[in-house]
Design an enzyme around this catalytic site. Structure first.
Site, PDB file in Angstrom:
ATOM      1  N   ASN A   9       0.882  -1.170   0.000  1.00 54.18           N
ATOM      2  CA  ASN A   9       0.000   0.000   0.000  1.00 54.18           C
ATOM      3  C   ASN A   9       0.920   1.221   0.000  1.00 54.18           C
ATOM      4  OD1 ASN A   9      -1.807   2.027   0.505  1.00 54.18           O
ATOM      5  ND2 ASN A   9      -2.661   1.131   2.377  1.00 54.18           N
ATOM      6  N   LYS A  16       3.381   0.742   3.024  1.00 56.44           N
ATOM      7  CA  LYS A  16       3.048  -0.264   4.034  1.00 56.44           C
ATOM      8  C   LYS A  16       3.052  -1.628   3.354  1.00 56.44           C
ATOM      9  CE  LYS A  16       0.098   2.911   6.550  1.00 56.44           C
ATOM     10  NZ  LYS A  16      -1.197   3.514   6.294  1.00 56.44           N
ATOM     11  N   ARG A  93      -2.746  -2.010  -3.270  1.00 55.29           N
ATOM     12  CA  ARG A  93      -3.881  -1.120  -3.106  1.00 55.29           C
ATOM     13  C   ARG A  93      -3.737   0.014  -4.125  1.00 55.29           C
ATOM     14  NH1 ARG A  93      -5.955   1.790   2.362  1.00 55.29           N
ATOM     15  NH2 ARG A  93      -7.857   2.617   1.455  1.00 55.29           N
ATOM     16  N   HIS A 181     -12.752   3.833  -0.116  1.00 56.22           N
ATOM     17  CA  HIS A 181     -12.739   2.902   1.034  1.00 56.22           C
ATOM     18  C   HIS A 181     -13.424   1.578   0.695  1.00 56.22           C
ATOM     19  CE1 HIS A 181     -12.306   6.584   3.886  1.00 56.22           C
ATOM     20  NE2 HIS A 181     -11.136   5.972   3.780  1.00 56.22           N
ATOM     21  N   ARG A 241      -9.398  17.000   5.719  1.00 56.24           N
ATOM     22  CA  ARG A 241     -10.193  17.286   4.508  1.00 56.24           C
ATOM     23  C   ARG A 241     -11.543  17.881   4.880  1.00 56.24           C
ATOM     24  NH1 ARG A 241      -9.772  11.415   1.966  1.00 56.24           N
ATOM     25  NH2 ARG A 241      -7.912  10.999   3.183  1.00 56.24           N
ATOM     26  N   GLU A 381      -8.163  -4.096   5.353  1.00 59.92           N
ATOM     27  CA  GLU A 381      -8.067  -3.934   3.897  1.00 59.92           C
ATOM     28  C   GLU A 381      -6.972  -4.816   3.305  1.00 59.92           C
ATOM     29  OE1 GLU A 381      -7.912  -0.046   5.282  1.00 59.92           O
ATOM     30  OE2 GLU A 381      -9.211   0.774   3.718  1.00 59.92           O
TER      31      GLU A 381
END
Ligand code: ADP
Length: 394
Positions: A9, A16, A93, A181, A241, A381
């Protein structure tokens, strides 16, 4: 010898990784870790499934590490950790699958080009997600690379849920509500048949509340609506955000404040949300611990917007059977769950304070009298990406 799957990721300043090994009981997580501080002061850490540190390294200031060198380091580490096991593929990802991909895909040269063409849709994330794929295809062409998208799970939404009320040519050019997501929501949906069969086949709203935050309406385990749209800016206020904004504000900032696109992007992605409102922090722990009225206001706004979106998604579903909290805030911030559930009393939600305070995971936190089952379920995930990679490799 077992089959192993690596999951990567990659973001702008970190990569990661996880290593899953296929054993009799299914995919087990053996190693996970990250390199962060890319291009500044890089640090590498790798831990075993019990949390014990396997390896650590820091690079001195003035020796900045880029994505390529970080990935080389990671791959060498993973090769050493594999021992007798065999790496059968790497799952990545990737934030954007555009209007095309509604499922993960094995990446070769032409697919990579298509994924690169989605960069304008997610300029802050897509290039970083694709860098390790490009590099791995060159470095180890015999190892399959599988792209798993944050948008793919939402492609089941009805057409109206994916539309803006813009002229047709813009819609046809790909200006759609993609939703994000998706890997988290898909993982949560995969846990429901065992935990709550009625929710798995019924109407469930999942709240993924982390630094990035969104909500998704699941009907029979499929996404039918979500709060994020064309970009990961729409919907709830997040760590930094803004969440949903009257587009007129952007025009005003451009025309009256003389801000250019870059300055507005920085404002909306990096300086708004919990941080912008509180002026203190983007971290929910800090805000909940603070007595400062601006911290309270940021938390109030966060919960207020969640309640408004809950109503909107409940309307899209025609009712609610279950609510699931996940993500760093959803899994750990009991006071936020408590407030959200109290605000949702009109839906028939009745939270059990004792269960809400429990550290057990997954945890059912509504009372027997509640018309809606409420759960806290940790998301995963990386495991979802490993499962997809395994399935695609057959
Ligand atoms: P990301 O979206 O970057 O993956 P996470 O899902 O890790 O983020 O969530 C990060 C958020 O979770 C931060 O706002 C952090 O404050 C919050 N968080 C983590 N632990 C707690 C806790 N115990 N109480 C409140 N908030 C928490």
């Amino acid at each position: 010898m077992h089959n192993a799957i690596a999951v990567l990721n990659a973001g702008s300043s970190s990569i990661k990784f996880s290593l899953f090994v296929e054993r009799d009981q299914g995919l087990t997580l053996d190693v996970r870790g990250k390199v962060d501080g890319l291009y500044t002061t890089a640090r590498f850490i790798s831990t075993a499934s019990d949390g014990g540190v396997i390896a650590e390294r820091s690079w001195p200031e003035g020796v900045p590490l880029g994505h390529a060198a970080a990935l080389d380091h990671l791959i060498r580490h993973l090769e050493a950790e594999l021992a007798d096991d065999r790496l059968i593929g790497i799952g990545h990802r990737v934030v954007h699958g555009g209007p095309i991909y509604s499922a993960p895909v094995r990446v070769d040269g032409p697919v990579l080009q298509v994924l690169e063409s989605f960069t304008p849709l997610a300029p802050l994330h897509q290039p970083h997600n694709l860098t390790p794929i490009r590099q791995a295809l060159k470095r180890t062409p015999e190892v399959p690379q599988i792209a798993c998208f944050d948008t793919a799970f939402h492609r089941t939404q009805p057409e109206v849920a994916q539309m803006f009320a813009l002229p047709a040519d813009l819609r046809e050019a790909g200006i759609l509500r993609y939703g994000f997501h998706g890997l988290s929501y898909e993982y949560i949906a995969s846990t429901l048949p065992e935990l709550d069969p009625a929710a798995a086949t019924g109407r469930t709203i999942v709240l993924h509340l982390g630094n990035g935050a969104s909500m998704c309406a699941l009907a029979n385990g499929q996404s039918i609506a979500s709060t994020m749209g064309f970009t990961a800016l729409e919907g709830l206020p997040m760590g930094t955000r803004s969440g949903s904004l009257d587009p007129g504000v952007v025009l005003y900032l451009l025309e009256q404040r003389g801000m250019d696109a870059k300055a507005i992007e920085t404002l909306l992605y990096k300086a708004s949300g919990l941080l912008g409102v509180s002026g203190i922090s983007n971290d929910m722990r800090t805000l909940l611990a603070s007595e400062d009225p601006r911290a309270r206001l940021a938390v109030d706004l966060f919960c207020y917007r969640i309640n408004r979106e809950l109503g909107s998604l409940a309307a899209a579903l025609g009712g609610v059977d279950a609510i699931v909290f996940t993500g760093g805030i959803g899994e750990n911030a009991a006071p936020i769950r408590s407030r959200v559930c109290q605000d949702a009393a009109w839906l028939g939600v009745d939270i059990d304070a004792g269960a809400n305070a429990s550290a057990r995971r997954p945890c059912h936190i509504s009372t027997a009298a509640s018309r809606v089952n409420v759960w806290v379920i940790p998301t995963d995930e990386e495991r979802m990406i490993a499962r997809h990679t395994r399935r695609i490799l057959g």
